[in-house]
Enzyme design. Structure first.
Site, mmCIF file in Angstrom:
data_model
loop_
_atom_site.group_PDB
_atom_site.id
_atom_site.type_symbol
_atom_site.label_atom_id
_atom_site.label_comp_id
_atom_site.label_asym_id
_atom_site.label_seq_id
_atom_site.Cartn_x
_atom_site.Cartn_y
_atom_site.Cartn_z
ATOM 1 C CE LYS A 36 38.921 35.884 37.899
ATOM 2 N NZ LYS A 36 39.924 35.406 36.882
HETATM 3 C C1 LIG Z 1 39.806 35.624 35.305
HETATM 4 C C2 LIG Z 1 40.747 36.136 34.631
HETATM 5 C C3 LIG Z 1 40.664 37.264 33.598
HETATM 6 C C4 LIG Z 1 39.060 37.562 32.904
HETATM 7 O O1 LIG Z 1 38.383 38.170 34.153
HETATM 8 P P1 LIG Z 1 36.822 38.534 33.886
HETATM 9 O O2 LIG Z 1 36.539 39.599 34.761
HETATM 10 O O3 LIG Z 1 36.082 37.391 33.837
HETATM 11 O O4 LIG Z 1 36.689 38.968 32.366
HETATM 12 C C5 LIG Z 1 41.577 37.990 33.068
HETATM 13 N N1 LIG Z 1 42.938 37.671 33.271
HETATM 14 C C6 LIG Z 1 43.106 36.716 34.234
HETATM 15 C C7 LIG Z 1 44.697 36.632 34.692
HETATM 16 C C8 LIG Z 1 42.346 36.163 34.940
HETATM 17 O O5 LIG Z 1 42.217 35.132 35.936
#
Ligand SMILES: *Cc1c(COP(=O)(O)O)cnc(C)c1O
Length: 378
Positions: A173
């Site tokens: 992210k």
């Molecule tokens: C990556 C992602 C998640 C999950 O995030 P985590 O921190 O790994 O639980 C949820 N929603 C979206 C849109 C994502 O891209």
């Protein structure tokens, strides 16, 4: 994008011996509040954990329905399933990939309790229109901001419009804490509930009791905390975020210029990420669409790029309702043409802070080379 800053802070944490409930998480929450302009921020173990707790805090359960984008990470839908509620999927808008706001009202039933907005690829959803629908039907609005740190609608950071929102610090992210997430909310009662749920439902009478490990338990909570080590990495990354966002914007603009110049003749298009005063995207990835390029297949395009040393991804590989768990549970009686187009005839190209403008030019040149051979192959 990890360097000595993260290493130093993590070492400080390990040297201090305070591995949870310490100053790093407090600082991370406080800085996150000021970056987003949110009233409250609670550090958690992941975005998924955050979403799960938001539904619990809102009292959602069996018999309730939540309208959610079909083009999203499965975590968005899973969080709803985890409390026994039912996700009701809405197709995407064809130009941005965000949920098709015009379709929401057709999906509202007497059981609908909430809308889960996903700011796909960091492109902010029109929160004015969604909020208006939410108010008219008395629905809660929750935001999945996993891809949207830095995105703004109408000058206001996403994650501050609905009842609550969840962010992700998974390595891929905008910033990372290795694993981690943050819940933002404007409501003190939601904040209190999330703080309770992330740590077993503990409630200490006062600071003295807290220090002595004395507590009562008032909620069926989980262990969804963020450790000091994770928070320290997050703090180091927050320092870098403004630069990260600037590079992402520059790379996105560079993709747009390159695709228009070199690839549009072949029929390539792309998902739009507007960057005007009302919609500021945080540019998570550049999604190139090739449904109008005759003879090009996703797997072949991706392996040709891999052979040239270029990584790519697909956000996301299937519309969530097409995934086996959801297809078996709810059937596939509705189609999601726009979400399917993105999953099956799209490719996400990298534009993160590790990518230079020169890289973008080379990536587009490579795709042009691959597209140029298509006629010869047939
Ligand atoms: C990556 C992602 C998640 C999950 O995030 P985590 O921190 O790994 O639980 C949820 N929603 C979206 C849109 C994502 O891209």
């Amino acid at each position: 994008m990890i360097d000595s800053r993260e290493l130093d802070l993590v070492k400080d944490v390990l040297d201090s011996g305070v591995l949870v409930h310490g100053p790093q998480i407090e600082e991370f929450e406080q800085r996150f509040r000021s970056f987003t302009g949110s009233q409250f921020a609670v550090g958690v173990s992941s975005c998924t954990a955050g979403l799960h707790m938001i539904w619990l805090a809102l009292g959602l359960g069996p018999g309730d329905e939540v309208i959610v984008s079909s083009q999203t990470h499965v975590a968005s839908a899973h969080s709803i399933e985890l409390v026994g509620a039912k996700p009701v999927f809405v197709d995407s808008d064809s130009s941005t990939g965000n949920l098709d706001i015009g379709e929401i009202e057709n999906l509202i039933s007497s059981r609908t309790r909430a809308i889960l907005v996903v700011h796909y690829l960091g492109t902010p959803v029109d929160m004015e229109r969604v909020t208006e629908i939410g108010e008219r039907y008395n629905l809660k609005i929750v935001e999945d901001c996993a891809l949207a740190l830095g995105a703004k609608f109408g000058g206001q950071h996403v994650g501050t419009f609905g009842t609550a929102a969840s962010f992700s610090f998974y390595p891929a992210k905008h910033i990372t804490s290795a694993e981690g997430g943050m819940v933002t909310t404007q409501f003190p009662e939601v904040e209190r509930k999330i703080r309770s749920l992330r740590a077993f439902g503990y409630q200490a009478k006062d600071e003295m009791d807290r220090g002595r490990g004395m507590y009562d338990v008032v909620d069926l909570g989980m262990n969804y905390r963020m450790s000091e080590i994770h928070a320290a990495i997050g703090n180091a990354q927050l320092d870098k975020l403004p630069n990260f966002l600037e590079t992402r914007k520059r790379n996105y603009e560079s993709y747009v210029a390159n695709v228009s110049e070199h690839l549009s003749d072949f029929g390539f298009t792309f998902l739009e990420q507007p960057s005007d005063s009302d919609f500021i995207s945080s540019h998570y990835a550049f999604v190139l669409l090739f449904d109008k390029v005759h003879g090009l297949r996703q797997t072949e395009l991706r392996s040709s790029l891999t052979a040239k040393g270029i990584g790519s991804s697909v956000y996301y590989p299937h519309p969530v309702p097409n995934l086996t768990y959801y297809a078996e549970k709810y059937g596939q009686n509705k189609s999601f043409p726009n979400a399917s187009r993105i999953s099956y005839t799209g490719i996400a190209l990298p534009l993160g802070p590790h990518v230079t403008k020169k890289d973008v030019g080379e990536i587009i040149f490579s795709i042009k080379e691959i597209a140029s051979t298509l006629g010869e192959l047939e």
